[in-house]
Design an enzyme around this catalytic site. Structure first.
Site, mmCIF file in Angstrom:
data_model
loop_
_atom_site.group_PDB
_atom_site.id
_atom_site.type_symbol
_atom_site.label_atom_id
_atom_site.label_comp_id
_atom_site.label_asym_id
_atom_site.label_seq_id
_atom_site.Cartn_x
_atom_site.Cartn_y
_atom_site.Cartn_z
ATOM 1 N N ASP A 150 -5.643 7.564 -12.725
ATOM 2 C CA ASP A 150 -6.593 8.510 -12.139
ATOM 3 C C ASP A 150 -8.015 8.222 -12.604
ATOM 4 O OD1 ASP A 150 -4.823 10.020 -10.610
ATOM 5 O OD2 ASP A 150 -4.062 11.018 -12.422
ATOM 6 N N PRO A 195 -11.058 5.377 -7.464
ATOM 7 C CA PRO A 195 -10.899 5.649 -6.031
ATOM 8 C C PRO A 195 -9.455 6.020 -5.740
ATOM 9 C CG PRO A 195 -11.058 3.283 -6.447
ATOM 10 C CD PRO A 195 -11.363 3.973 -7.745
ATOM 11 N N LYS A 239 -15.253 -7.317 -27.515
ATOM 12 C CA LYS A 239 -14.256 -6.473 -28.165
ATOM 13 C C LYS A 239 -14.951 -5.434 -29.061
ATOM 14 C CE LYS A 239 -10.332 -6.634 -31.237
ATOM 15 N NZ LYS A 239 -9.625 -7.383 -32.264
ATOM 16 N N ASN A 261 -0.029 2.879 -17.689
ATOM 17 C CA ASN A 261 1.062 3.857 -17.699
ATOM 18 C C ASN A 261 2.393 3.119 -17.621
ATOM 19 O OD1 ASN A 261 1.913 3.634 -14.788
ATOM 20 N ND2 ASN A 261 -0.226 4.214 -14.516
ATOM 21 N N PHE A 316 3.511 8.925 -2.546
ATOM 22 C CA PHE A 316 4.549 9.399 -3.457
ATOM 23 C C PHE A 316 3.957 10.476 -4.357
ATOM 24 C CE2 PHE A 316 8.638 7.065 -3.709
ATOM 25 C CZ PHE A 316 8.484 6.323 -2.546
HETATM 26 O O1 C5P Z 1 -2.803 12.382 -6.887
HETATM 27 P P1 C5P Z 1 -1.541 11.749 -7.338
HETATM 28 O O2 C5P Z 1 -1.764 10.598 -8.311
HETATM 29 O O3 C5P Z 1 -0.473 12.672 -7.798
HETATM 30 O O4 C5P Z 1 -0.949 11.088 -5.983
HETATM 31 C C1 C5P Z 1 0.115 10.213 -5.975
HETATM 32 C C2 C5P Z 1 0.048 9.370 -4.727
HETATM 33 O O5 C5P Z 1 -1.283 8.912 -4.487
HETATM 34 C C3 C5P Z 1 0.866 8.097 -4.830
HETATM 35 O O6 C5P Z 1 1.274 7.748 -3.533
HETATM 36 C C4 C5P Z 1 -0.126 7.098 -5.377
HETATM 37 O O7 C5P Z 1 0.229 5.759 -5.048
HETATM 38 C C5 C5P Z 1 -1.397 7.527 -4.679
HETATM 39 N N1 C5P Z 1 -2.635 7.295 -5.438
HETATM 40 C C6 C5P Z 1 -3.532 6.333 -5.001
HETATM 41 N N2 C5P Z 1 -4.711 6.144 -5.672
HETATM 42 C C7 C5P Z 1 -5.019 6.907 -6.735
HETATM 43 C C8 C5P Z 1 -4.120 7.896 -7.187
HETATM 44 C C9 C5P Z 1 -2.928 8.061 -6.520
HETATM 45 O O8 C5P Z 1 -3.225 5.621 -4.028
HETATM 46 N N3 C5P Z 1 -6.165 6.701 -7.371
#
Ligand code: C5P
Length: 414
Positions: free
Chosen positions: A281, A309, A291, A213, A329
């Site tokens: 996510d 996770p 590849k 991203n 965040f």
């Molecule tokens: O669920 P979402 O991605 O909106 O949540 C954002 C927050 O969760 C941020 O603090 C991000 O660093 C954390 N996060 C995490 N591990 C993930 C997804 C999000 O620590 N797999």
């Protein structure tokens, strides 16, 4: 200005870059903080500032020649480099960094740097392409591994007309770094261990491709630096970013969400965890060992995703040695506070910093991805505190101060 640097001796090495003029301001700030400054000016450096202007500000002669008999009689390069409490190279050119990384010494500056037994802080300054060149990256990694402290460079317009990373850190930032290295120590977060995640993650598809991203890491890196400035022992776990490691924090570089989680678990126990990273996510369910080739099958490949996770939730739900303060965040475009409250409850963290990315300009100025500005709401069990739009560095400083306040209150209640 406080006399933080009283009785401290700085050997300032000015090498040849346009940023050399800023070193004059650095000398002024250092002497105002009651430090004693001696200066070495390289021959390229003297094309940008004169020994007269530098010497007028240090109140001392300026050292330039390796084989100057008067220098050797008065103060040779060995003594010059050891008499100081700290050597500061500002600006540090690509050339001088390359020499330092390889232990070359063919002038007074490089010889003093090789002969010293004192800490060294460098403030790199160069054209963005030179900064990004693999040779410079290699030298930087070497210098960092050798224990050299590095501040900057910053991103911005360059004297050569290009834009990017390569501008020397501002004199005030360099002064803060010097104070952190030489000052009385302490700070309200001294003795606290902090973990910060920052940047994106990369989820490998095959050995050459990945999902990622646009997170720049600017906010997370700034928070790590701000916590370190307040005396915390900070480790930053960063996904792949284009910005330099923050000053004062130890940085661990990772790629995937799983690697980020493993690095965070390794650091346990910590007092403070700030999860700023834009963790993917989903990861790829079946990572291809080779590849993936075009035309091997009649259909286009399908990517099967698996949920990654959740690092924030894992840290928040730790039994036993959970961090005393876990902060997450949340980037939201609508119902910002409501969504943040829901996230706070679901992930069981202590505060959620909600980023408002729904500004009229489409979140270009304020927002998470790449911008230098941010508008945040601090959502916690105590309510909501909405801050006006400010730079990410200001958000970081404000957040670090608030974290320090929280620990202060906790301590006084005990
Ligand atoms: O669920 P979402 O991605 O909106 O949540 C954002 C927050 O969760 C941020 O603090 C991000 O660093 C954390 N996060 C995490 N591990 C993930 C997804 C999000 O620590 N797999």
């Amino acid at each position: 200005m406080a006399e933080f640097l009283k009785d401290k001796r700085i050997l300032l090495i000015v090498s040849g870059g346009i940023a050399a003029y800023k070193s004059l301001e650095l000398v002024r700030l250092l002497t105002k903080s009651s430090a004693t400054v001696r200066a070495i000016l390289t021959s390229a450096g003297s094309e940008f500032v004169t020994p007269l202007s530098l010497g007028s500000l240090t109140g001392d002669r300026v050292y330039t020649d390796l084989f100057d008999l008067t220098d050797e009689a008065e103060m040779g390069h060995i003594e010059l480099s050891r008499d100081a409490d700290l050597l500061v190279v500002a600006p540090a050119t690509a050339d001088l960094m390359a020499k330092m990384a390889n232990g070359l010494c063919n002038d007074l500056a490089s010889t003093a740097l090789l002969a010293t037994d004192k800490p060294v802080l460098i403030a790199p300054a160069m054209n963005v392409r030179m900064w990004e060149h693999t040779a410079t990256r290699r030298n930087l990694a070497q210098l960092s591994g050798d224990g050299i402290h590095i501040i900057g460079p910053n991103e911005g317009d360059m004297a050569c007309g290009e834009f990017g990373f390569g501008r020397m850190a501002e004199p005030a930032e360099i002064l803060t770094a010097i104070e952190a290295l030489l000052g009385p120590g302490g700070g309200p977060l001294k003795g606290r261990k902090a973990l910060v995640t920052s940047g994106p993650t990369r989820e490998a598809i095959d050995p050459v491709r990945y999902l990622a991203n646009r997170s720049s890491g600017k906010q997370g890196h700034a928070i790590a630096a701000a916590l370190a400035r307040l005396g915390a022992d900070v480790t930053l776990v960063s996904g792949p970013v284009a910005i330099p490691d923050p000053f004062g924090a130890k940085t661990i570089h990772v790629e995937s969400a799983k690697e980020m989680l493993a690095a965070c678990q390794e650091l346990s126990p910590v007092d403070i965890a700030v999860c700023v990273a834009a963790v993917a996510d989903w990861g790829i369910a079946d990572l291809a060992g080779q590849k993936i080739k075009k035309g091997k099958s009649s259909t286009t490949p399908m990517l099967k995703l698996v949920e990654n996770p959740d690092i924030l939730a894992t840290l928040s739900n730790k039994s036993g040695n959970r961090p005393a303060l876990v902060i997450g965040f949340a980037a939201e475009t609508e119902n910002v506070i409501e969504h943040a409250r829901e996230k706070l409850a679901r992930k069981k963290c202590d505060w959620i910093i909600a980023n408002d990315v729904s500004l009229p300009d489409g979140g270009k100025r304020s927002g998470v991805m790449g911008s230098d500005h941010n508008r945040v709401h601090i959502v916690s069990g105590d309510g909501v505190d909405s801050w006006p739009e400010m730079t990410k560095a200001e958000v970081a400083a404000g957040l670090a101060a608030r974290i320090a306040e929280q620990f202060n209150t906790q301590d006084s209640e005990q």
